[in-house]
Design an enzyme around this catalytic site. Structure first.
Site, PDB file in Angstrom:
ATOM      1  N   SER A 126       4.318 -22.054 -15.059  1.00  0.00           N
ATOM      2  CA  SER A 126       3.977 -21.077 -16.071  1.00  0.00           C
ATOM      3  C   SER A 126       2.534 -21.313 -16.533  1.00  0.00           C
ATOM      4  O   SER A 126       1.634 -21.406 -15.701  1.00  0.00           O
ATOM      5  CB  SER A 126       4.985 -21.164 -17.226  1.00  0.00           C
ATOM      6  OG  SER A 126       4.966 -20.027 -18.019  1.00  0.00           O
ATOM      7  N   ASP A 151      10.987 -13.050 -11.467  1.00  0.00           N
ATOM      8  CA  ASP A 151      10.200 -13.483 -12.617  1.00  0.00           C
ATOM      9  C   ASP A 151       9.166 -12.421 -12.959  1.00  0.00           C
ATOM     10  O   ASP A 151       8.324 -12.083 -12.119  1.00  0.00           O
ATOM     11  CB  ASP A 151       9.508 -14.805 -12.281  1.00  0.00           C
ATOM     12  CG  ASP A 151       8.619 -15.311 -13.402  1.00  0.00           C
ATOM     13  OD1 ASP A 151       8.757 -14.821 -14.542  1.00  0.00           O
ATOM     14  OD2 ASP A 151       7.800 -16.210 -13.132  1.00  0.00           O
ATOM     15  N   HIS A 164      11.614 -17.891 -12.865  1.00  0.00           N
ATOM     16  CA  HIS A 164      10.458 -18.598 -13.421  1.00  0.00           C
ATOM     17  C   HIS A 164      10.464 -20.078 -13.035  1.00  0.00           C
ATOM     18  O   HIS A 164      11.361 -20.823 -13.406  1.00  0.00           O
ATOM     19  CB  HIS A 164      10.466 -18.439 -14.940  1.00  0.00           C
ATOM     20  CG  HIS A 164       9.134 -18.607 -15.588  1.00  0.00           C
ATOM     21  ND1 HIS A 164       8.006 -17.927 -15.181  1.00  0.00           N
ATOM     22  CD2 HIS A 164       8.730 -19.382 -16.630  1.00  0.00           C
ATOM     23  CE1 HIS A 164       6.979 -18.271 -15.955  1.00  0.00           C
ATOM     24  NE2 HIS A 164       7.389 -19.154 -16.827  1.00  0.00           N
TER      25      HIS A 164
END
Length: 513
Positions: free
Chosen positions: A195, A445, A470
């Site tokens: 991320s 995602d 994710h």
């Protein structure tokens, strides 16, 4: 199933992304519905978590603190701060054998939470004889400048040192000093991150190639800036995750937003909404409830894993499927908003242990990510009229800037990230000077829309999985892992092994001269 492959091997969802890029939907009139940039996952890192019931790797570490510079880019005498980092040398083969160092670039939250949810690094460290280091991002967790969160977040002046550039410099200084103290200057460093941490890992490899030999950047939306990725891509992908499970579920959600607002305008509407959604306190506005529901859908898309997980909340496998099953499965006569409550309860209360819900997770409004979004992490977001299940709105930088001035007394710099790290014409740019970066993305995602989805060169590769969510590849392995995920991780391990072998060969060549 075949190994993760680039764009031309996964036509279905990537075609959707490509079409959105090439043919954005016509703009609709901006609604009163206002969005901030969606947060990644750091908002959950400070919450009290239920004890994990799922199988976890043995994660052992020592907690240490490093006397870190507040400002790396001036020579002013400023107070230092204690940067927390977690370290494990149990499997490290040492400096004599040039044992590698695995460094995870800390995200926007408590580093312990990220360490406990990045099992991949801990699992592969023994295979490589690697040291593991998890430094914490400044202004998060315990790594607070000025001695406390209250003082660090007091005003724009104190928050001004909360930037990606300063965080990367923290990691560079920390690992350089750590290697020097251990006489390990010759040991290769491999970066990991998911991320926002994945963005930092990729950027650190590019900015500090003499410090790290490679980076695994998982679910890293480094193209989610300016006009590189279309602003509607995030919410279109969230919507597509729901639509692929059930068109009626998608339509129910799409129809619900107007009902939230119309109900809230009634004399007793806010009270009824509060009762329907079992809130601990009566709503002050319908928009507060809308934001809460909206966030659940976005996070569900991010953690739409193929097995049960407790990363953000305790959730079943493929949680969006369960949400839609509940929304569609309500008895005839159930109102739209009652159906919505049944659905989002999968996210907020799958265990059934919550009696009532609190909507405000940051009552002071001084969340670190909101500051970053108001300064340099300016990611344009909008919602399209047809392909999105969310209320239609256009990105309005002027309005966004006014909010930032009101909340933090700062003006956003929308082109600073691309000026500092690049992004435009990334294939031509990185092909000339970049190397040894893995960009991994799962197409479930919603952040994948801002990710690198095609190979850039032989050593800057994109691993794209159709069913991935994710940074699923960084999570601990489980017995429920699908074959494509097992193969993806093996591919990553082999690429990292190649980086380290090449480094060792070059060192031998240097020593032989």
């Amino acid at each position: 199933m075949a190994n993760p492959k680039p764009l031309d091997s996964i036509p279905s969802l990537l075609l959707l992304i490509a079409l959105i890029f090439l043919f954005p939907p016509p703009s609709a009139a901006a609604s009163s519905y206002s969005k901030w940039i969606p947060r990644f996952t750091g908002k959950f890192s400070g919450q009290t978590k239920p004890k994990l019931r799922l199988q976890q790797p043995q994660i052992r570490y020592e907690t240490r603190y490093f006397d870190q510079n507040l400002d790396h880019f001036s020579f002013s005498e400023l107070p230092k701060f204690q940067q927390r980092y977690l370290i494990n040398t149990e499997h490290w083969v040492g400096p004599q054998r040039l044992g590698p160092i695995f460094l995870y670039c800390g995200n926007e939250g408590d580093i312990v939470w990220f360490a406990e949810n990045t099992g991949f690094v801990w699992e592969i460290a023994p295979r490589f004889g690697a040291m593991v280091v998890f430094p914490e991002h400044r202004y998060y967790g315990e790594s607070m400048p000025f001695g406390s969160r209250d003082v660090a977040y007091k005003n724009a002046s104190n928050l001004s040192y909360l930037t990606a550039e300063q965080a990367l410099a923290d990691y560079a200084v920390l690992i350089t000093e750590l290697k020097r103290n251990l006489s390990a200057e010759g040991c290769p460093v491999v970066l990991f991150g998911g991320s926002y941490g994945g963005m930092l890992a990729a950027w650190m490899r590019l900015k500090y190639p003499h410090i790290a030999i490679g980076a695994l950047a998982s679910s890293a939306p480094i193209l989610q800036f300016e006009d590189i990725a279309p602003p509607q891509i995030f919410y279109d992908l969230v919507s597509n995750d729901f639509k692929r499970e059930s068109t009626s579920c998608f339509n129910t959600i799409k129809e619900s937003w107007g009902q939230f607002l119309s109900e809230g305008e009634k004399s007793d509407g806010l009270l009824k909404l509060s009762e329907t959604f079992r809130l601990c306190r009566t709503l002050k506005s319908a928009e507060d409830l809308i934001d809460w529901v909206d966030s659940a859908y976005s996070y569900l898309a991010m953690v739409n894993y193929p097995y049960p997980s407790e990363f953000l909340m305790p959730l079943p496998a493929y949680p969006i499927r369960e949400v839609c099953r509940r929304i569609d499965g309500c008895p005839v006569g159930t109102s739209t908003l009652e159906r919505i409550f049944e659905g989002i309860s999968v996210y907020y209360n799958y265990t059934g242990e919550v009696d009532c819900f609190q909507l405000d997770d940051d009552p002071h409004g001084m969340d670190g990510w909101n500051w970053q979004a108001c300064t340099e992490m300016v990611m344009p977001m909008s919602c399209s009229q047809d392909s999105s299940m969310f209320p239609t709105y256009d990105y309005n930088f002027t309005s966004f800037q006014e909010e930032c001035l009101k909340d933090y007394n700062v003006k956003p710099r929308p082109i600073w990230i691309t000026t500092e790290f690049g992004g435009h014409d990334i294939k031509a740019t990185l092909r000339k000077f970049g190397s040894n970066i893995i960009f991994s993305n799962g197409l479930l995602d919603p952040w994948s829309g801002g990710g690198v989805l095609q190979n850039i060169s032989e050593s800057i590769v994109a691993l794209v999985t159709e069913e991935g969510a994710h940074h699923i590849d960084l999570r601990s392995s489980t017995k429920e892992d699908p074959e494509w995920l097992v193969e993806q991780r093996e591919t990553e391990i082999n690429l990292i092994k190649g980086w380290i072998n090449d480094y060792h060969q070059e060192k031998k060549g240097i020593f032989a001269i």
